[in-house]
Design an enzyme around this catalytic site. Structure first.
Site, short mmCIF file in Angstrom:
data_model
loop_
_atom_site.label_atom_id
_atom_site.label_comp_id
_atom_site.label_asym_id
_atom_site.label_seq_id
_atom_site.Cartn_x
_atom_site.Cartn_y
_atom_site.Cartn_z
N ASP A 38 19.91 -20.17 -12.34
CA ASP A 38 20.25 -19.61 -13.66
C ASP A 38 19.32 -20.20 -14.71
O ASP A 38 19.30 -21.41 -14.92
CB ASP A 38 21.71 -19.93 -13.98
CG ASP A 38 22.10 -19.55 -15.40
OD1 ASP A 38 21.46 -18.63 -15.95
OD2 ASP A 38 23.03 -20.17 -15.95
N ASP A 42 24.06 -18.96 -18.65
CA ASP A 42 25.29 -18.16 -18.69
C ASP A 42 26.12 -18.31 -17.42
O ASP A 42 27.16 -17.65 -17.28
CB ASP A 42 24.97 -16.68 -18.95
CG ASP A 42 24.20 -16.02 -17.82
OD1 ASP A 42 23.81 -16.72 -16.86
OD2 ASP A 42 23.97 -14.79 -17.90
N ASP A 46 19.57 -15.52 -12.17
CA ASP A 46 18.83 -14.39 -12.72
C ASP A 46 17.40 -14.39 -12.19
O ASP A 46 16.96 -15.31 -11.49
CB ASP A 46 18.85 -14.44 -14.25
CG ASP A 46 18.49 -15.82 -14.82
OD1 ASP A 46 17.53 -16.43 -14.30
OD2 ASP A 46 19.18 -16.28 -15.75
N ASP A 115 17.02 -4.58 -1.50
CA ASP A 115 18.21 -4.02 -0.86
C ASP A 115 18.29 -2.53 -1.18
O ASP A 115 18.11 -2.13 -2.34
CB ASP A 115 19.47 -4.70 -1.37
CG ASP A 115 20.31 -5.30 -0.26
OD1 ASP A 115 20.64 -4.55 0.66
OD2 ASP A 115 20.62 -6.50 -0.31
N ASP A 215 21.47 -1.29 3.65
CA ASP A 215 22.85 -1.76 3.62
C ASP A 215 23.79 -0.77 4.29
O ASP A 215 23.79 0.42 3.95
CB ASP A 215 23.28 -1.98 2.17
CG ASP A 215 24.71 -2.45 2.04
OD1 ASP A 215 24.97 -3.63 2.34
OD2 ASP A 215 25.57 -1.64 1.66
N GLU A 269 21.10 -3.19 8.32
CA GLU A 269 22.42 -3.77 8.56
C GLU A 269 23.30 -2.69 9.17
O GLU A 269 23.54 -1.66 8.55
CB GLU A 269 23.05 -4.27 7.26
CG GLU A 269 24.43 -4.86 7.48
CD GLU A 269 25.32 -4.82 6.26
OE1 GLU A 269 26.12 -5.75 6.08
OE2 GLU A 269 25.24 -3.85 5.49
N HIS A 342 24.55 -13.33 3.02
CA HIS A 342 25.54 -13.32 1.94
C HIS A 342 26.91 -12.88 2.40
O HIS A 342 27.89 -13.01 1.65
CB HIS A 342 25.06 -12.40 0.81
CG HIS A 342 24.96 -10.97 1.24
ND1 HIS A 342 24.00 -10.51 2.10
CD2 HIS A 342 25.73 -9.89 0.94
CE1 HIS A 342 24.18 -9.21 2.31
NE2 HIS A 342 25.21 -8.81 1.60
N ASP A 343 27.02 -12.36 3.62
CA ASP A 343 28.30 -11.92 4.17
C ASP A 343 28.84 -12.85 5.26
O ASP A 343 29.88 -12.57 5.86
CB ASP A 343 28.17 -10.52 4.77
CG ASP A 343 28.07 -9.43 3.72
OD1 ASP A 343 28.58 -9.64 2.61
OD2 ASP A 343 27.47 -8.38 4.02
#
Length: 572
Positions: A38, A42, A46, A115, A215, A269, A342-343
């Site tokens: 970041d 915030d 990013d 993605d 995806d 995926e 990430h899964d």
């Protein structure tokens, strides 16, 4: 390298039949931007934060970055619900920031893979807004069915839990969503939908990106008539939307109309597939997809496994799955093995041992980077990051996990989060999404603000700053492994042979390319063990090239004494 006529030469010829490609020789690093770095305080990662860390990626030695979605999104599913495919979400920065990132990566010879999420959009996408109003040509961009507002059109279940249908009061009809209710499925039967997708894909390729991760792409085709599913087959309806009847038509057309015109890579995926499915998608007579992910953890599970008890598995079961994929696709198709993304939960916590974190993390790294296929490394995996202890439902950020727990409580499967906590703290997708641990500073150096998801409390001990100068760190070992994979072609293109397939704690395999051979030996347990060198492996021809433990003999003996989580690579 010897390419003369010999038993090895035939292997070389077999491997050479698959054209050399940059993505076969690459190590890919996945960035989940919301949790990476970041720059503005915030609490949300990013794109400028990623730009600041490009040198870190370069030092690691990776060849490509897969960037999880940064498109405009209301964030119902952390960016996988896209409301504008051609805009960058404000929380991640601007298109100018994206262009700067692309340039910074390319300046360091690191490629960028985006993605591609086209099974569904956000319900806030302009296409859906106009579709729910019945405007042509968008009226059939999604799956709409009229009927009783109290009775869904069929019994299909969402992958996130509950019905796969939601009723829209504006259109007075049901719409299909195989994921979150804010992620309506696109109707790929409609040629106008496909044209709109191809136009968008080519727009990104013209910007100079290097490929796409596709995806949930084997869900694009749904069975004619959308018939009821069999509840006994797991997710109800899955036989009608996994690997559907027109899937090869759609994917072949996507390839021909977009990526085939560029030097771009595609990795798919696809849930619920076998290596036989993979051949149909990315073999010589397949759809043009370059490779598919292999999710080893998912394949160990079965439909009859208890939902709220940890999965029980044995190493011979894993060995069998690895062998099927490694040998079943040899010379025919490519694969992308993964231990984390990430899964998925953190591999040390699921596959290894937090008590022996450094040893098990490096053993797992040895496994990942010596198999046939393109290895994908997830952010923080190179540090040996672990799962986080979530104490309440409110601490979770993943809608799939939340829905699962809420539905289980509503159905009486569990009484409270406390009953589900053991499994959640082993398997939740949120474990991969906790902020990247950069330093021992507040919030692991991820942000100066309040992080969007809790930071793992072990960040003072596990962080990039502490490991960058430590030659014995997990990160340093990843650097060595990546460099070795770049130097030793046998680890990329070599044939694969599994040894001692029934051993309860040891994985051992050889890779062969011409006269070059590699032997990989992995002790997948907390206990020391001794094994015989596999038959047919000439011990006098191999020397130790890399090991995750010190004081390992540099020569290969007939008997190998392996310490817990021992990982070794021997080369001829």
């Amino acid at each position: 390298m010897n390419t003369e006529d010999s038993p090895g030469a035939s292997v070389r010829t077999t491997n050479e039949r698959i054209d050399r490609e940059w993505w076969k020789e690459a190590v890919v690093y996945q960035i989940y931007p919301k949790s990476f770095s970041d720059s503005d305080g915030d609490g949300i990662g990013d794109i400028p934060g990623i730009v600041e860390k490009v040198d870190y990626l370069d030092e690691l030695g990776v060849d490509a970055v897969w960037l999880s979605p940064v498109y405009q999104s209301p964030q119902a599913d952390n960016g996988y619900d896209i409301s504008d495919y051609r805009a960058i979400d404000d929380q991640y920065g601007s298109m100018a920031d994206f262009d700067e990132l692309l340039s910074a990566l390319h300046d360091r010879d690191i490629r960028l893979v985006m993605d591609l999420v086209v099974n569904h959009t956000s319900d806030e996408h302009e296409w859906f807004k106009r579709s729910r109003r019945g405007e042509e040509p968008y009226d059939e961009y999604y799956y709409w069915r009229e009927g009783d507002p109290e009775t869904p059109p069929n019994n299909w279940e969402s992958i996130f839990g509950g019905s796969a249908w939601s009723y829209d009061d504006e259109r007075e009809a049901w719409y299909l969503h195989l994921f979150h209710e804010k992620q309506p499925d696109l109707n790929w039967r409609n040629p106008a939908v496909r044209e709109a997708v191809y136009d968008m894909v080519n727009w990104w390729l013209e910007k100079g990106i290097d490929g796409f991760r596709l995806d949930a792409v084997n869900l694009l085709s749904k069975a004619e008539g959308l018939p009821d599913g069999d509840p006994a087959k797991g997710i109800t309806g899955r036989e009608h939307f996994f690997n559907g009847p027109a899937i090869h038509t759609y994917l072949g057309e996507l390839h021909d109309r977009t990526v085939d015109r560029y030097d771009a890579m595609t990795v798919a995926e696809m849930g619920g597939i076998t290596h036989e499915h993979a051949l149909a998608y990315c073999g010589e007579d397949g759809d043009g997809i370059d490779m598919v992910f292999q999710f080893l953890r998912d394949e160990l599970g079965g439909e009859d496994d208890p939902a709220w008890e940890p999965l029980e598995w044995t190493l011979p079961e894993l060995t069998s799955i690895v062998t099927d994929w490694q040998t079943g696709l040899a010379g025919e198709a490519w694969v992308a093995p993964v231990l984390e993304n990430h899964d998925q939960p953190r591999s040390v916590s699921w596959w290894g041992s937090e008590a022996a974190r450094r040893e098990s993390a490096t053993m797992l790294a040895t496994f990942l980077l010596t198999m046939r296929g393109t290895p994908f490394v997830y952010q923080g995996q190179e540090l040996g990051m672990t799962n986080t202890d979530f104490e309440s439902l409110e601490e979770l950020g993943d809608p799939a996990t939340k829905h699962r727990v809420e539905n289980a409580i509503a159905n009486g499967d569990v009484e409270s989060f406390a009953d589900a906590k053991r499994v959640i703290n082993l398997t939740s997708r949120d474990h991969a999404r906790t902020p990247m641990q950069w330093s021992a500073d507040a919030n692991a150096g991820f942000t100066d603000g309040e992080p969007w998801l809790k930071v793992n409390e072990n960040y003072p001990e596990i962080n990039a700053a502490a490991q960058r100068g430590d030659p014995d760190s997990v990160r340093a070992y990843y650097q060595e492994l990546i460099a070795l994979r770049h130097d030793a072609e046998v680890l990329v293109y070599g044939d694969f042979e599994m040894h001692c397939p029934d051993h309860e704690s040891v994985l051992a395999y050889t890779r062969t390319l011409g006269d070059d051979r590699a032997l990989v030996v992995l002790n997948w347990s907390d206990d020391p063990t001794t094994i015989d060198v596999p038959p047919g492996v000439p011990v006098d021809e191999f020397g130790l090239t890399l090991a995750n433990r010190t004081d390992v003999p540099t020569t290969l003996d007939e008997r190998l004494a392996l310490e817990p989580w021992d990982g070794r690579v021997y080369l001829t």
